[in-house]
Design an enzyme around this catalytic site. Structure first.
Site, PDB file in Angstrom:
ATOM      1  N   SER A 188      19.862  -6.105  17.021  1.00  0.00           N
ATOM      2  CA  SER A 188      21.174  -6.999  17.124  1.00  0.00           C
ATOM      3  C   SER A 188      22.090  -6.924  18.161  1.00  0.00           C
ATOM      4  CB  SER A 188      21.867  -6.926  15.713  1.00  0.00           C
ATOM      5  OG  SER A 188      22.743  -8.140  15.633  1.00  0.00           O
ATOM      6  N   ASP A 347      16.149 -16.269  11.307  1.00  0.00           N
ATOM      7  CA  ASP A 347      17.215 -15.680  11.826  1.00  0.00           C
ATOM      8  C   ASP A 347      17.815 -16.227  12.811  1.00  0.00           C
ATOM      9  OD1 ASP A 347      18.916 -13.827  13.139  1.00  0.00           O
ATOM     10  OD2 ASP A 347      17.409 -12.467  13.926  1.00  0.00           O
ATOM     11  N   HIS A 377      17.607 -11.787   9.545  1.00  0.00           N
ATOM     12  CA  HIS A 377      18.504 -10.969  10.297  1.00  0.00           C
ATOM     13  C   HIS A 377      18.876  -9.509   9.554  1.00  0.00           C
ATOM     14  CE1 HIS A 377      20.641 -10.080  14.036  1.00  0.00           C
ATOM     15  NE2 HIS A 377      21.523  -9.672  13.147  1.00  0.00           N
TER      16      HIS A 377
END
Length: 407
Positions: A188, A347, A377
């Site tokens: 991320s 996501d 995610h």
């Protein structure tokens, strides 16, 4: 009877709060709903504290996460764990005991929107511990500084400083690192930092040792288009909602939070933005960079007129150190020869990763794309009880397997 009635009402209210209509393909939807309810609750409490002037909303969430999740450095018979400063940045080191004399090495940057989480959290501790043991590798999990106290380029500078130290002769000798088998990785926001580090150090001719690989896990790589196909498809899919990602970006860049509606409408990337050249637009043209199967029926949202001056007011929006997808092809060509990019179907950041993988391939980098049709995610850090998920375990195992085969 009255207590039963009250209990039934509370149970229904809780079910109403937890339940979300999710796409049918999401892995174990009820687990995701429960996780999302927990995150939303924390964010709501943070919003209230912020409105009352108690503290910044993110600071409260960080304190809760630290209280619940952060653990000390606990060694075991297989892995020695210690906390050090790496290039002046707090870092947790996981060093396997025994095995080969020279070890593979991974420097890892955690996710959390550049504002939350820590490499000392239980989930990241378990991930790093498993990597160290399964790979017979030294894992260095970096605790870079966080927003809102620190904003760009602070997190980036911490990541670069830690990575330079990781590659240095002193650290290599101290931890027995094989100079030919080193990787930079992150998930991320940490994937953003890992990609930015790979680009920065690829241009440094003074380095004696370079990364062999970069491994990016559902990375966030641009903030100019909040209407990519994946943003449109997954805007209301937990755990990362489109407005939350815009908020994280503004916090990271130290920008006015009032700009959030402009970002969500793509007003900041309108055609009348003088600070946004056509060359930048082409680097995130998902209609050209994505296969038709990912574009689906979605159409680009490009405003002819928007909010002039946003890019000038927030110049980091077009800075490749903050948005690695905007890097020039020549820079990408000099990044590590081997790259791994994990993406998840459900996501908002899916297309960031897919576009970056395509641009890396076009620049001559050997890229392994690892896509999870049932993934969401953050799924990889949900591989252990009490929040373990099937896709979490699969994605973690495949990520470690790729490192084993390519590092």
């Amino acid at each position: 009877m009255k207590l039963r009635w009250i209990g039934s009402v509370l149970l229904l209210a809780a079910a109403y709060y937890v339940y979300l209509p999710l796409p049918s393909g999401v892995s174990e939807p009820w687990k995701l709903m429960l996780l999302d309810a927990l995150f939303r609750s924390c964010m709501h409490v943070g919003d209230v504290a912020h409105a009352l002037g108690v503290c910044h909303r993110v600071s409260l969430i960080s304190q809760v996460v630290a209280w619940v999740e952060v653990i000390g450095p606990r060694s075991c018979p297989a892995v020695d764990v210690s906390d050090i400063l790496l290039g002046g940045v707090p870092t947790r080191v996981f060093r396997p005991i025994g095995g080969q004399k020279l070890k593979r090495g991974v420097v890892y940057f955690h996710g959390g929107g550049w504002a939350l989480a820590s490499g000392r959290m239980r989930s990241y501790d378990l991930l790093s511990r498993k990597m160290a043991e399964d790979l017979d590798a030294v894992i260095m999990s970096v605790d870079y500084r966080l927003a809102p106290e620190v904003v760009f380029p602070g997190q980036y500078e911490d990541a670069v400083a830690a990575s330079r130290a990781f590659l240095s002769a002193g650290v290599r000798e101290r931890y027995g690192l094989d100079p030919q088998r080193l990787c930079v990785s992150g998930d991320s926001a940490g994937g953003n930092l890992a990609a930015a580090v790979a680009q920065e150090l690829a241009l440094d001719s003074s380095l004696e040792v370079r990364f062999k690989a970069q491994a990016l896990v559902y990375p966030v790589l641009q903030a100019l288009d909040f209407h990519t196909a994946s943003y449109q498809q997954n805007h209301d899919v937990p755990i990362l909602y489109r407005p939350v990602m815009a908020r994280f970006w503004l916090q990271y860049l130290g920008a006015d939070p009032a700009l959030e509606p402009l970002l969500l409408a793509n007003n900041h990337s309108s055609l009348d933005q003088a600070g946004l050249p056509a060359a930048h637009r082409s680097k995130l043209d998902w209609t050209a960079l994505l296969p038709a199967g990912r574009r689906k029926h979605y159409r680009p949202v490009v405003r002819a007129t928007g909010s002039p001056g946003v890019v000038d007011a927030v110049p980091a929006l077009t800075d490749a150190r903050a948005a690695p997808l905007l890097a020039e092809r020549g820079v990408l060509a000099r990044t590590p020869r081997w790259a791994y990019v994990m993406t998840c179907e459900f996501d908002v950041l899916r297309d960031d990763g897919l576009m970056y993988a395509r641009r890396l391939r076009d620049a001559g980098v050997e890229v392994t794309g690892d896509h999870y049709e049932d993934g969401f995610h953050g799924c990889m850090v949900f591989a252990y009880p009490p929040v373990s998920s099937s896709v979490g375990r699969r994605s973690m195992d495949n990520y470690i397997r790729w490192l084993d085969q390519n590092l």
